[in-house]
Design an enzyme around this catalytic site. Structure first.
Site, PDB file in Angstrom:
ATOM      1  N   GLY A 222       3.525  25.782  13.296  1.00  0.00           N
ATOM      2  CA  GLY A 222       4.924  26.693  13.459  1.00  0.00           C
ATOM      3  C   GLY A 222       5.794  25.820  14.399  1.00  0.00           C
ATOM      4  N   GLU A 263      -2.029  22.174  11.797  1.00  0.00           N
ATOM      5  CA  GLU A 263      -1.841  22.805  10.681  1.00  0.00           C
ATOM      6  C   GLU A 263      -0.116  23.270  10.855  1.00  0.00           C
ATOM      7  OE1 GLU A 263      -3.541  26.937  11.281  1.00  0.00           O
ATOM      8  OE2 GLU A 263      -5.418  25.545  11.316  1.00  0.00           O
ATOM      9  N   PRO A 264       0.378  22.573  10.046  1.00  0.00           N
ATOM     10  CA  PRO A 264       2.379  22.849   9.873  1.00  0.00           C
ATOM     11  C   PRO A 264       2.324  22.987   8.512  1.00  0.00           C
ATOM     12  CG  PRO A 264       1.480  19.691   9.916  1.00  0.00           C
ATOM     13  CD  PRO A 264       0.095  20.259  10.585  1.00  0.00           C
ATOM     14  N   ARG A 302      13.614  34.790   1.595  1.00  0.00           N
ATOM     15  CA  ARG A 302      13.791  34.506   3.275  1.00  0.00           C
ATOM     16  C   ARG A 302      14.801  35.326   4.379  1.00  0.00           C
ATOM     17  NH1 ARG A 302      13.610  30.615   5.076  1.00  0.00           N
ATOM     18  NH2 ARG A 302      12.566  30.506   7.134  1.00  0.00           N
ATOM     19  N   TYR A 306      12.866  38.151   5.614  1.00  0.00           N
ATOM     20  CA  TYR A 306      13.494  37.562   7.594  1.00  0.00           C
ATOM     21  C   TYR A 306      14.758  37.929   8.380  1.00  0.00           C
ATOM     22  CZ  TYR A 306       8.976  35.276   6.058  1.00  0.00           C
ATOM     23  OH  TYR A 306       7.318  35.510   5.942  1.00  0.00           O
ATOM     24  N   CYS A 332      18.530  44.818  -9.097  1.00  0.00           N
ATOM     25  CA  CYS A 332      18.830  45.953  -8.553  1.00  0.00           C
ATOM     26  C   CYS A 332      18.301  46.419  -7.484  1.00  0.00           C
ATOM     27  CB  CYS A 332      18.639  47.296  -9.877  1.00  0.00           C
ATOM     28  SG  CYS A 332      19.565  46.328 -11.350  1.00  0.00           S
ATOM     29  N   GLU A 333      19.270  45.931  -6.850  1.00  0.00           N
ATOM     30  CA  GLU A 333      18.904  45.875  -4.980  1.00  0.00           C
ATOM     31  C   GLU A 333      19.857  45.343  -4.425  1.00  0.00           C
ATOM     32  OE1 GLU A 333      15.405  47.429  -2.696  1.00  0.00           O
ATOM     33  OE2 GLU A 333      15.173  47.038  -4.831  1.00  0.00           O
ATOM     34  N   TYR A 360       7.717  28.279   1.535  1.00  0.00           N
ATOM     35  CA  TYR A 360       7.787  30.078   1.796  1.00  0.00           C
ATOM     36  C   TYR A 360       8.644  30.143   0.708  1.00  0.00           C
ATOM     37  CZ  TYR A 360       4.673  29.667   5.744  1.00  0.00           C
ATOM     38  OH  TYR A 360       3.710  28.901   6.720  1.00  0.00           O
TER      39      TYR A 360
HETATM   40  C1  LIG Z   1       0.986  29.829   8.204  1.00  0.00           C
HETATM   41  C2  LIG Z   1      -0.035  29.404   8.890  1.00  0.00           C
HETATM   42  C3  LIG Z   1       0.711  28.162   8.988  1.00  0.00           C
HETATM   43  C4  LIG Z   1       2.176  27.085   9.333  1.00  0.00           C
HETATM   44  O1  LIG Z   1       2.873  28.055   9.938  1.00  0.00           O
HETATM   45  P1  LIG Z   1       4.580  27.228   9.865  1.00  0.00           P
HETATM   46  O2  LIG Z   1       5.328  27.796  10.392  1.00  0.00           O
HETATM   47  O3  LIG Z   1       4.659  26.859   7.991  1.00  0.00           O
HETATM   48  O4  LIG Z   1       4.797  25.496   9.499  1.00  0.00           O
HETATM   49  C5  LIG Z   1      -0.316  27.701   9.784  1.00  0.00           C
HETATM   50  N1  LIG Z   1      -1.691  28.043  10.685  1.00  0.00           N
HETATM   51  C6  LIG Z   1      -1.852  29.100   9.975  1.00  0.00           C
HETATM   52  C7  LIG Z   1      -3.078  29.643   9.603  1.00  0.00           C
HETATM   53  C8  LIG Z   1      -0.894  30.053   9.347  1.00  0.00           C
HETATM   54  O5  LIG Z   1      -0.718  31.102   8.728  1.00  0.00           O
END
Ligand SMILES: *Cc1c(COP(=O)(O)O)cnc(C)c1O
Length: 405
Positions: A222, A263-264, A302, A306, A332-333, A360
């Site tokens: 995140g 987990e980036p 996106r 979003y 077509c949207e 993404y």
């Molecule tokens: C999507 C996700 C991430 C990565 O999120 P980013 O915003 O891309 O860094 C990490 N961990 C889990 C469990 C996720 O579902």
């Protein structure tokens, strides 16, 4: 200076491989990873690339080659990671509401697993007891992330076991011997504020005494990267300093030295990606100038999904005078990429490049309107490698079975 591709390179690639095309820059991914490992030097930290951001196997192989591990969101991503050459201990499967059979497969493959429901955790505990350490994904009830669609840890979120139910996890440990090695949270995407991670750590640290076999605190991904020019991402040095302070304090207090996992996804690949399209049609309507491109929300969803901002440049007329455009797609949207956007004067045939297209982007692309998905090109050592050819009409029919008339 961050590694980037020049307009000349992007134009060359568009000329050579056609448009629309996704372009990824290997050296930039490496640089982003190095920024993380440098900031966390001296800490027992491991980074697992959240592969759902971009799963082309060549990207996965590059990620492996630079020493980064991989986090998966489905058992298919786990299979892809194995195919990309990751060893089981380098693979993490963080599941969400999956069928238990996927957890069984992950266990057979020997990968790390984060389980996100009491239902699956109970099945796992009854079957495996203490024989296979696992992680639990908790929902810390923290509001975080760029917008509600990408906020995953708040108190109405589907993700994880609500932290108020942690006693049920402890009961499972007591009755089955279940070995909880990891406590995991992932509260959202595009989290700029380091305090959000600090809050997560605070919630998890309170639970540490409940789990004597705990070895890992997994803080998810995140990290925010800049999308709008001049915008700031997550301050990684500040984050590292904060995490170090907290984990040192825990060790002092309890004598327990826990590992930290992250987990980036976006952080590693967003800025390494470019999406190059070509302008097909210019259309004036009152005071609106539409620039229609040979792509749409089927290729880059996106903005419509979003409300995301993607910076756009006209690389065919970069020094042209500035005019204001609505950049739109061919689906077509309603598929606006940008509204009221100042851009260098656009002519039909010009190449428009969308930035931050690595994460993404292609991964959420579809064949809607029976359009072909874009090609993907990897730039490594200044060489261009086609890593996915454009679809063909045969591809659209490939999995369809024809009923005799
Ligand atoms: C999507 C996700 C991430 C990565 O999120 P980013 O915003 O891309 O860094 C990490 N961990 C889990 C469990 C996720 O579902």
């Amino acid at each position: 200076m961050p590694a980037f591709l020049t307009h000349e390179q992007l134009k060359d690639i568009a000329d050579q491989f056609g448009t629309p095309v996704y372009v990824y820059h290997a050296e930039r991914i490496t640089q982003q990873y190095k920024q993380l490992t440098d900031a966390f030097t001296g800490m027992p930290v491991t980074f697992f690339y959240a592969s759902k951001a971009l799963t082309n196997i060549n990207i996965l192989k590059h990620i492996r080659s630079i020493g980064c591990h991989v986090d998966c969101s489905s058992i298919n991503e786990v299979h892809l990671a194995v195919k990309a050459g990751f060893a089981p201990q380098q693979i993490l499967y963080t599941s969400s509401n999956i069928d238990f059979s996927e957890i069984l497969t992950a266990r057979e493959l020997g990968v790390h697993i984060n389980i996100d429901s009491l239902s699956n955790l109970k099945k796992f505990a009854e079957k495996f007891g203490n024989s296979y350490p696992v992680g639990v994904r908790l929902r810390p009830n923290i509001m975080a992330g760029g917008n509600l669609k990408i906020s995953t840890g708040h108190n109405r979120s589907k993700f994880g076991i609500p932290v108020e139910d942690v006693n049920a996890v402890v009961d499972l440990v007591n009755s089955t011997g279940l070995n909880i090695r990891t406590l995991h949270i992932h509260t959202g995407s595009e989290i700029k504020d380091v305090e959000v991670f600090a809050k997560g750590i605070e919630v998890l640290f309170e639970l540490v005494p409940l789990f004597p076999q705990l070895e890992v605190i997994d803080l998810g991904g995140g990290f925010k990267v800049p999308f709008v020019p001049g915008e700031k991402g997550t301050d990684i040095s500040l984050l590292a300093a904060k995490v170090k302070e907290e984990f040192d304090a825990l060790e002092k207090q309890t004598g327990r030295r826990l590992q930290v996992w992250f987990e980036p996804g976006k952080f590693l690949v967003s800025e390494a990606g470019y999406f190059v399209t070509q302008v097909t049609v210019l259309k004036q309507s009152g005071d609106i100038r539409f620039a229609g491109v040979n792509s749409g929300l089927n290729h880059l969803i996106r903005p419509m999904f979003y409300g995301s901002y993607h910076h756009i440049e006209n690389i065919s007329n970069y020094n042209g005078s500035q005019l204001v455009y609505n950049v739109v797609g061919n689906i077509c949207e309603t598929d606006n990429f940008a509204e009221d956007r100042p851009l260098s004067e656009i002519r039909e045939g010009d190449y428009l490049v969308f930035y931050n297209a690595g994460a993404y982007g292609f991964e959420m692309a579809s064949n809607y309107n029976s359009r072909f998905k874009p090609a993907e090109v990897l730039v490594k050592h200044d060489e261009y490698h086609l890593i996915r050819r454009r679809d063909t009409i045969e591809d659209l029919l490939q999995t369809q079975l024809i009923v005799e008339e």
